[in-house]
Design a protein around this motif. Structure first.
Motif, PDB file in Angstrom:
ATOM      1  N   ALA A  22       0.832  -1.204   0.000  1.00 29.71           N
ATOM      2  CA  ALA A  22       0.000   0.000   0.000  1.00 29.71           C
ATOM      3  C   ALA A  22       0.866   1.253   0.000  1.00 29.71           C
ATOM      4  O   ALA A  22       0.556   2.224  -0.700  1.00 29.71           O
ATOM      5  CB  ALA A  22      -0.939  -0.015   1.202  1.00 29.71           C
ATOM      6  N   GLU A  26       0.296   0.459  -4.370  1.00 29.79           N
ATOM      7  CA  GLU A  26      -0.504  -0.656  -4.858  1.00 29.79           C
ATOM      8  C   GLU A  26      -1.868  -0.620  -4.176  1.00 29.79           C
ATOM      9  O   GLU A  26      -1.998  -0.202  -3.024  1.00 29.79           O
ATOM     10  CB  GLU A  26       0.205  -1.986  -4.580  1.00 29.79           C
ATOM     11  CG  GLU A  26       1.518  -2.112  -5.333  1.00 29.79           C
ATOM     12  CD  GLU A  26       2.221  -3.442  -5.094  1.00 29.79           C
ATOM     13  OE1 GLU A  26       1.531  -4.475  -4.958  1.00 29.79           O
ATOM     14  OE2 GLU A  26       3.468  -3.432  -5.041  1.00 29.79           O
ATOM     15  N   THR A  27      -2.894  -1.062  -4.893  1.00 29.94           N
ATOM     16  CA  THR A  27      -4.252  -1.055  -4.348  1.00 29.94           C
ATOM     17  C   THR A  27      -4.862  -2.448  -4.306  1.00 29.94           C
ATOM     18  O   THR A  27      -5.940  -2.627  -3.744  1.00 29.94           O
ATOM     19  CB  THR A  27      -5.179  -0.142  -5.175  1.00 29.94           C
ATOM     20  OG1 THR A  27      -5.188  -0.595  -6.539  1.00 29.94           O
ATOM     21  CG2 THR A  27      -4.707   1.305  -5.107  1.00 29.94           C
ATOM     22  N   GLU A  28      -4.196  -3.422  -4.896  1.00 27.72           N
ATOM     23  CA  GLU A  28      -4.710  -4.790  -4.954  1.00 27.72           C
ATOM     24  C   GLU A  28      -3.744  -5.733  -4.247  1.00 27.72           C
ATOM     25  O   GLU A  28      -2.534  -5.599  -4.402  1.00 27.72           O
ATOM     26  CB  GLU A  28      -4.842  -5.259  -6.408  1.00 27.72           C
ATOM     27  CG  GLU A  28      -5.637  -4.327  -7.295  1.00 27.72           C
ATOM     28  CD  GLU A  28      -7.091  -4.262  -6.904  1.00 27.72           C
ATOM     29  OE1 GLU A  28      -7.625  -5.273  -6.441  1.00 27.72           O
ATOM     30  OE2 GLU A  28      -7.679  -3.182  -7.046  1.00 27.72           O
ATOM     31  N   ASN A  93      -5.882  -5.057   7.346  1.00 20.42           N
ATOM     32  CA  ASN A  93      -6.634  -4.374   6.297  1.00 20.42           C
ATOM     33  C   ASN A  93      -7.967  -3.972   6.897  1.00 20.42           C
ATOM     34  O   ASN A  93      -8.557  -4.722   7.681  1.00 20.42           O
ATOM     35  CB  ASN A  93      -6.905  -5.289   5.112  1.00 20.42           C
ATOM     36  CG  ASN A  93      -5.749  -5.449   4.139  1.00 20.42           C
ATOM     37  OD1 ASN A  93      -5.926  -5.987   3.069  1.00 20.42           O
ATOM     38  ND2 ASN A  93      -4.545  -4.999   4.486  1.00 20.42           N
ATOM     39  N   SER A 136      -4.021  -0.753   6.468  1.00 26.10           N
ATOM     40  CA  SER A 136      -4.223  -0.457   5.049  1.00 26.10           C
ATOM     41  C   SER A 136      -5.724  -0.373   4.819  1.00 26.10           C
ATOM     42  O   SER A 136      -6.436  -1.359   5.027  1.00 26.10           O
ATOM     43  CB  SER A 136      -3.619  -1.552   4.157  1.00 26.10           C
ATOM     44  OG  SER A 136      -2.223  -1.602   4.323  1.00 26.10           O
ATOM     45  N   ARG A 138      -8.858  -0.413   2.693  1.00 25.99           N
ATOM     46  CA  ARG A 138      -9.246  -0.986   1.405  1.00 25.99           C
ATOM     47  C   ARG A 138     -10.533  -0.391   0.867  1.00 25.99           C
ATOM     48  O   ARG A 138     -11.025  -0.803  -0.162  1.00 25.99           O
ATOM     49  CB  ARG A 138      -9.434  -2.500   1.536  1.00 25.99           C
ATOM     50  CG  ARG A 138      -8.244  -3.273   2.044  1.00 25.99           C
ATOM     51  CD  ARG A 138      -7.033  -3.159   1.155  1.00 25.99           C
ATOM     52  NE  ARG A 138      -7.225  -3.630  -0.193  1.00 25.99           N
ATOM     53  CZ  ARG A 138      -7.113  -4.893  -0.586  1.00 25.99           C
ATOM     54  NH1 ARG A 138      -6.802  -5.827   0.264  1.00 25.99           N
ATOM     55  NH2 ARG A 138      -7.301  -5.220  -1.837  1.00 25.99           N
TER      56      ARG A 138
END
Length: 139
Positions: A22, A26-28, A93, A136, A138
């Motif tokens: 993150a 990156e988001t995935e 997350n 993180s 999401r």
């Protein structure tokens, strides 16, 4: 609660996004991994926020907070019983159940016992209070 409503201690396959990923933008999550729902709370908008901890077979590095999963708990949670496994506790997350695209399969693999789930939650709360919890988001 409905059958597809996650509860603390349940283990799902989840595209977990590590904090270092993150931080790099990156988001995935790169792959699905077993992950444990630590807590579900309702936010001000009435949505259910899940706090999710990753499960790994990689021995946690020094300075990481993790709880080794006993074989009995691994069996309950539908995990490999021939591997050493850990729940990583110092990063989570946060994902909103109602809009989550990362929790594809809403049927859990299994669930940890209430006692083991409480041990996870107590340590996460301790880390949060001490300022040692990375999150993180999401959503």
């Amino acid at each position: 609660m409905t059958a597809d409503f996650p509860a603390a201690g349940q283990v799902f396959d989840y595209h977990y996004l590590w904090k270092w990923q993150a931080d790099r933008g990156e988001t995935e999550g790169r792959k699905k991994r077993p992950s444990c729902v630590v807590l579900v709370v309702t936010n001000q908008a009435g949505q259910h926020v899940m706090f999710i901890a990753p499960i790994t077979s990689k021995v946690p590095g020094s300075g990481r907070a993790a709880l080794e999963i006993p074989q009995t708990e691994a069996r309950r949670a539908g995990l490999e019983i021939d591997l050493r496994l850990w729940v990583i506790l110092d990063e989570l997350n946060a994902d909103i159940l109602e809009t989550s695209y990362t929790l594809e399969e809403r049927t859990p693999r299994g669930s940890f016992s209430p006692a083991f789930t409480d041990a996870i939650l107590r340590e996460v709360q301790r880390l949060r209070t001490a300022g040692g919890l990375k999150l993180s988001n999401r959503s």
